[in-house]
Scaffold this motif. Structure first.
Motif, PDB file in Angstrom:
ATOM      1  N   ALA A 170      -8.251   1.977  -9.392  1.00 42.96           N
ATOM      2  CA  ALA A 170      -8.649   1.173  -8.232  1.00 42.96           C
ATOM      3  C   ALA A 170      -9.401  -0.070  -8.716  1.00 42.96           C
ATOM      4  CB  ALA A 170      -9.550   2.006  -7.320  1.00 42.96           C
ATOM      5  N   PRO A 171      -9.412  -1.122  -7.890  1.00 38.24           N
ATOM      6  CA  PRO A 171     -10.072  -2.373  -8.333  1.00 38.24           C
ATOM      7  C   PRO A 171     -11.528  -2.158  -8.725  1.00 38.24           C
ATOM      8  CG  PRO A 171      -8.731  -2.780  -6.387  1.00 38.24           C
ATOM      9  CD  PRO A 171      -8.700  -1.290  -6.608  1.00 38.24           C
ATOM     10  N   TRP A 172     -12.271  -1.310  -7.985  1.00 37.71           N
ATOM     11  CA  TRP A 172     -13.702  -1.160  -8.272  1.00 37.71           C
ATOM     12  C   TRP A 172     -13.979  -0.561  -9.640  1.00 37.71           C
ATOM     13  CZ3 TRP A 172     -15.335   3.653  -9.601  1.00 37.71           C
ATOM     14  CH2 TRP A 172     -14.611   4.743  -9.121  1.00 37.71           C
ATOM     15  N   GLU A 173     -12.962   0.062 -10.255  1.00 35.19           N
ATOM     16  CA  GLU A 173     -13.204   0.750 -11.528  1.00 35.19           C
ATOM     17  C   GLU A 173     -13.372  -0.216 -12.701  1.00 35.19           C
ATOM     18  OE1 GLU A 173     -11.327   4.968 -11.671  1.00 35.19           O
ATOM     19  OE2 GLU A 173      -9.931   3.751 -10.526  1.00 35.19           O
ATOM     20  N   GLY A 174     -13.000  -1.469 -12.499  1.00 33.21           N
ATOM     21  CA  GLY A 174     -13.243  -2.454 -13.561  1.00 33.21           C
ATOM     22  C   GLY A 174     -12.399  -2.232 -14.797  1.00 33.21           C
ATOM     23  N   TRP A 191      -2.264  -0.152 -12.201  1.00 37.34           N
ATOM     24  CA  TRP A 191      -3.432  -0.763 -11.587  1.00 37.34           C
ATOM     25  C   TRP A 191      -3.090  -1.061 -10.126  1.00 37.34           C
ATOM     26  CZ3 TRP A 191      -1.836  -1.742 -16.529  1.00 37.34           C
ATOM     27  CH2 TRP A 191      -2.789  -1.688 -17.554  1.00 37.34           C
ATOM     28  N   GLU A 192      -3.956  -0.656  -9.219  1.00 36.96           N
ATOM     29  CA  GLU A 192      -3.708  -0.966  -7.805  1.00 36.96           C
ATOM     30  C   GLU A 192      -3.510  -2.471  -7.614  1.00 36.96           C
ATOM     31  OE1 GLU A 192      -6.508   0.991  -5.212  1.00 36.96           O
ATOM     32  OE2 GLU A 192      -5.973  -0.309  -3.537  1.00 36.96           O
ATOM     33  N   LYS A 193      -4.351  -3.241  -8.315  1.00 37.89           N
ATOM     34  CA  LYS A 193      -4.253  -4.709  -8.226  1.00 37.89           C
ATOM     35  C   LYS A 193      -2.926  -5.220  -8.785  1.00 37.89           C
ATOM     36  CE  LYS A 193      -8.115  -5.505 -10.538  1.00 37.89           C
ATOM     37  NZ  LYS A 193      -9.286  -6.102 -11.196  1.00 37.89           N
ATOM     38  N   ARG A 218       2.605  -4.924  -6.357  1.00 37.16           N
ATOM     39  CA  ARG A 218       2.801  -5.897  -5.268  1.00 37.16           C
ATOM     40  C   ARG A 218       4.198  -5.770  -4.695  1.00 37.16           C
ATOM     41  NH1 ARG A 218      -1.542  -6.299  -5.073  1.00 37.16           N
ATOM     42  NH2 ARG A 218      -3.048  -7.976  -5.336  1.00 37.16           N
ATOM     43  N   ASP A 236      -9.731  -3.568 -16.747  1.00 35.29           N
ATOM     44  CA  ASP A 236      -8.990  -4.825 -16.836  1.00 35.29           C
ATOM     45  C   ASP A 236      -7.697  -4.682 -17.626  1.00 35.29           C
ATOM     46  OD1 ASP A 236     -11.037  -6.097 -15.503  1.00 35.29           O
ATOM     47  OD2 ASP A 236     -12.101  -6.587 -17.357  1.00 35.29           O
ATOM     48  N   GLY A 263      -9.205   6.262  -7.408  1.00 33.28           N
ATOM     49  CA  GLY A 263      -9.256   5.430  -6.217  1.00 33.28           C
ATOM     50  C   GLY A 263     -10.333   5.858  -5.250  1.00 33.28           C
ATOM     51  N   SER A 286       0.833  -1.217   0.000  1.00 33.06           N
ATOM     52  CA  SER A 286       0.000   0.000   0.000  1.00 33.06           C
ATOM     53  C   SER A 286       0.863   1.260   0.000  1.00 33.06           C
ATOM     54  CB  SER A 286      -0.974   0.000   1.186  1.00 33.06           C
ATOM     55  OG  SER A 286      -0.243  -0.079   2.375  1.00 33.06           O
TER      56      SER A 286
END
Ligand code: NAD
Length: 353
Positions: free
Chosen positions: A253-257, A288-290, A293, A259, A349, A237
């Protein structure tokens, strides 16, 4: 203070975007653009009210026959300018150097030229100060710009022991019809690829090795990064927060879809309709936040690079650095980005409304 007068020589993918960006800046004035051929691009310049000049071996008669008014030849454009942005095809910039020198002009070149075309290579986040007061600068290529920006984020906070990048490169720009592949994946057999050494023209001593493949897409490049950090943060993070809070980065952010690159460019087109100053381009490094890592001292992240536009704000900052129009890099970046409607990192985000 009078505005710095800017000429753009070469009005293709990069040149037209640089011209559009220059007219939006409070301290720059576009005195004209030069083109070799009277095509739809030349019509675009006329439609936008940009004085159009004939470059290279182009013929003013052909422009006249096409009904396109021209204001003169390139030499006349250069006489009106304080600086020229050369956005002609790869290696033509070097040939144009003598013209600019004869006109006593400062010049900004693009990444298709070898580094020694200019006094220094430039990226606003990585080495703004190196551009100050220079008479010529080279804005590094799209991929190198993406790497240099990310290096600026990582080096200052955590240091880089070593960085491996695989560049998945777009085959052609969307407006091109003669390049490929249209099917297949083509490895670049130069290993490491030239991108690593190019990154070192703006971030000296960076330990980086790059390899590349070309794939049948036109939208964007994607970099697959593995960085061994010298002083790693405690969690992923922190990496996400660092990228998100840096100008010229956009973290989905992940919610934004989002891909992949199709949704990124759809987002850019939507943003153009929403933000008055924004274009349908994506001038930021896209993460992408996802896809960020941390594993011990190893950071992994994907970033997408919109090759047609990422260097555009850098050209503006290069001019500002050369003429010392801003007290520092961050101020120049903020001025440029405000004028271009960039600055989405603050909003990216946030929870959906
Ligand atoms: P482009 O082919 O889209 O545009 C070049 C323009 O220059 C065309 O309009 C062409 O007609 C014109 N031209 C040809 N000969 C000329 C001359 N002698 N004088 C003036 N203009 C001339 O090319 P581009 O993609 O805009 O690339 C321009 C530069 O930017 C290159 O150095 C390239 O490597 C670099 N660059 C390109 C990209 C990209 O993905 N397109 C990204 C970053 C950097």
């Amino acid at each position: 203070m009078p505005k710095v007068r800017v000429a753009v020589n070469g009005y293709g993918t990069i040149g037209k975007r640089v011209a559009d960006a220059v007219v939006r800046q409070p301290d720059l004035e576009l005195v004209g653009v030069a083109k070799t051929r009277p095509d739809f691009g030349a019509r675009r310049a006329v439609d936008r009210g940009y004085p159009l000049f004939v470059a290279g071996a182009g013929s003013p008669e052909k422009f006249a026959a096409a009904g396109l008014p021209v204001a003169g030849r390139l030499s006349e454009l250069l006489a009106k300018a304080d600086v020229v942005v050369d956005a002609s095809p790869e290696e033509v910039g070097r040939e144009n150097r003598a013209l600019y020198a004869a006109a006593g002009l400062r010049a900004v070149y693009q990444g298709g030229e070898e580094a020694d075309v200019a006094e220094a290579s430039f990226n606003a986040l990585a080495n703004y100060d190196a551009g100050r007061g220079k008479r010529s600068l080279r804005v590094v290529s799209c991929n190198t710009t993406g790497i240099a920006r990310a290096a600026a984020v990582l080096l200052r906070r955590w240091g880089v022991k070593h960085w491996e990048v695989t560049l998945v490169r777009r085959a052609a720009d969307p407006g091109e019809s003669k390049r490929g592949p249209i099917n297949g994946i083509v490895p670049t057999f130069e290993m490491p690829s030239h991108h690593g050494p190019d990154a070192r023209t703006v971030v000296p001593d960076l330990s980086i090795a790059t390899t590349a493949v070309v794939v049948p897409t036109t939208l964007m490049h994607v970099h697959v990064n593995h960085v061994r950090l010298a002083r790693p943060p405690a969690s992923s993070s922190e990496l996400v927060a660092a990228f998100r809070s840096t100008p010229r980065f956009h973290v989905f952010a992940p919610w934004e879809g989002v891909d992949g690159t199709p949704q990124v460019m759809e987002y850019a087109r939507d943003r153009a309709g929403r933000e008055p100053a924004a274009t349908a381009d994506m001038m930021e490094n896209v993460l992408w936040e996802k896809g960020i890592r941390l594993d011990g001292e190893d950071a992994y992240f994907f970033q997408a690079i919109h090759q047609e536009s990422i260097v555009v704000p850098e050209n503006v900052d290069a001019i500002r650095a050369m003429f010392d129009l801003a007290p520092d890099g961050p101020t120049s970046i903020a001025t440029t980005d405000r004028a271009l409607g960039l600055g989405a990192p603050a909003r990216a985000g946030a929870a959906p409304r």
